[in-house]
Design an enzyme around this catalytic site. Structure first.
Site, PDB file in Angstrom:
ATOM      1  N   SER A  19       0.840  -1.193   0.000  1.00  0.00           N
ATOM      2  CA  SER A  19       0.000   0.000   0.000  1.00  0.00           C
ATOM      3  C   SER A  19       0.884   1.256   0.000  1.00  0.00           C
ATOM      4  O   SER A  19       1.617   1.500  -0.941  1.00  0.00           O
ATOM      5  CB  SER A  19      -0.969  -0.033   1.179  1.00  0.00           C
ATOM      6  OG  SER A  19      -1.970   0.948   1.046  1.00  0.00           O
TER       7      SER A  19
ATOM      8  N   ASP B 290     -10.033  -4.250  -4.320  1.00  0.00           N
ATOM      9  CA  ASP B 290      -9.179  -3.159  -3.878  1.00  0.00           C
ATOM     10  C   ASP B 290      -9.329  -1.984  -4.834  1.00  0.00           C
ATOM     11  O   ASP B 290      -9.155  -2.155  -6.049  1.00  0.00           O
ATOM     12  CB  ASP B 290      -7.730  -3.644  -3.866  1.00  0.00           C
ATOM     13  CG  ASP B 290      -6.744  -2.624  -3.328  1.00  0.00           C
ATOM     14  OD1 ASP B 290      -7.155  -1.501  -3.005  1.00  0.00           O
ATOM     15  OD2 ASP B 290      -5.553  -2.967  -3.235  1.00  0.00           O
TER      16      ASP B 290
ATOM     17  N   HIS C  22      -7.517  -5.558  -0.163  1.00  0.00           N
ATOM     18  CA  HIS C  22      -6.416  -4.685   0.238  1.00  0.00           C
ATOM     19  C   HIS C  22      -5.999  -5.010   1.672  1.00  0.00           C
ATOM     20  O   HIS C  22      -6.831  -5.298   2.530  1.00  0.00           O
ATOM     21  CB  HIS C  22      -6.866  -3.230   0.153  1.00  0.00           C
ATOM     22  CG  HIS C  22      -5.765  -2.250   0.308  1.00  0.00           C
ATOM     23  ND1 HIS C  22      -4.976  -1.832  -0.742  1.00  0.00           N
ATOM     24  CD2 HIS C  22      -5.302  -1.597   1.408  1.00  0.00           C
ATOM     25  CE1 HIS C  22      -4.077  -0.965  -0.302  1.00  0.00           C
ATOM     26  NE2 HIS C  22      -4.252  -0.811   1.002  1.00  0.00           N
TER      27      HIS C  22
END
Length: 349
Positions: free
Chosen positions: A189, A284, A314
């Site tokens: 991320s 995601d 995610h």
């Protein structure tokens, strides 16, 4: 093991069809991608939780730390763990955690790793189990970096910490049994965002090029709207509202979102960048930008290994205690990194 973890594990061990029945009754399918039952269970259990954007940042930081402690597996045996302090760019000391596998291959470079969290949440514990898995699977030491977080330390403090940690890792890699003057970067991320930025920055500055960039569901271009940002705008575990809140904490007002220090996807020339392992999750908002960046790297002649895990969400590297799909994916990603390192070692031999 706490009672909460026991109950969560028991529920997650039920047959998938029963988990779905108890978690809304129907499978969660978006864009033809069906979410793993265990992740659907987590989404269902958290449906009544207040939006992060409705809470003070300090409250969110503390709550997420407790929540993630319930979801991540214990660190795998076989990886030695020790604390490291890295000199920071502003006179600060950056806490870090070193993972050294018993089966370390001395040809494999140190991996400097940055955790997820939008630049606002997360710490060394967020990716503790995953970093141990990565070290063992890749047969390489992993240096996990606890960079400064917003809003206590707004941009570019966190990024500057990561840049300093990478350069320190390069200079000190040999101390950890890895090849001298070389390191890889990796993160998930926001950590993937930092890793992509550092890879580009080293190219522009003529600095030490990372041996590999490991980008796991990375935030690549904050300035652009992608199809997946709309299709998965309200999905578990990252929503558009949460992403907007992260950036409101992380960036100063009026900051240019096309700046390469936050949106590395705005870089037009991707040639000459380090080899990449790019991983995306099906459920995601960031899936399209990660997939696109992998394709652009490949088109620019950069060696790329790319895989999207369509049934995962995610932040899945932090869900290895509850989610069998997440656990299997993490093992596979570590093997991908191992294979890239092993191939490079054979070529240079």
């Amino acid at each position: 093991m706490s009672l909460q973890r026991i109950l969560a594990k028991t529920f997650a061990s039920l047959p998938g069809s029963l988990i779905v029945k108890l978690s809304g009754g129907e499978p969660v399918t978006v864009e033809g991608r069906t979410l793993e039952p265990q992740l659907q269970m987590m989404a269902w259990n958290g449906r009544a939780a207040p939006a992060l954007s409705s809470l003070p940042a300090e409250t969110v930081q503390a709550a997420v730390k407790v929540q993630l402690a319930l979801l991540a597996d214990v660190a795998s045996e076989g990886a030695g763990v020790s604390d490291v302090a890295i000199p920071g760019p502003d006179g600060n000391s950056i806490p870090a955690r070193l993972y050294r596998p018993a089966s370390q291959d001395p040809r494999h470079p140190l991996i400097v790793y940055f955790h997820m969290g939008g630049g606002v949440i997360g710490d060394l514990d967020t990716c503790h189990a995953w970093c141990a898995m990565l070290a063992l699977g890749a047969q390489a030491p992993v240096l996990s970096v606890d960079y400064r977080l917003a809003p206590q330390h707004v941009f570019p403090a966190g990024l500057n910490d990561c840049i300093a940690a990478y350069k320190w890792g390069v200079a000190n890699a040999q101390r950890f049994g890895a090849p001298a003057n070389k390191a890889a970067v990796g993160g998930d991320s926001m950590g993937g965002n930092f890793s992509a930025i550092i890879s580009q920055l080293m190219k522009r500055e003529g600095g030490p090029r990372p041996a590999l960039q490991l980008l796991i569901y990375p935030a690549i271009d904050i300035s652009k709207d992608y199809r997946s940002k709309k299709a998965f705008a309200k999905t578990f575990s990252l929503s558009q509202d949460t992403m907007d809140w992260f950036m409101a904490q992380y960036l100063p007002p009026g900051f240019d979102l096309t700046d390469l220090r936050v949106s590395p996807g705005q870089e037009r020339d991707l040639s000459g960048l380090p080899p990449a392992v790019v991983i995306t999750a099906g459920h995601d908002p960031l899936s399209d930008e990660g997939d696109e960046y992998a394709a652009r790297l490949n088109a620019a002649g950069v060696p790329v290994v790319h895989k999207r895990y369509d049934s995962l969400a995610h932040a899945f590297t932090a869900f290895t205690f509850i989610s069998p799909g997440s656990r299997a994916a993490c093992r596979e990603i570590a093997e991908m990194v191992h294979d890239v390192f092993a191939k490079a070692a054979r070529v240079s031999a």
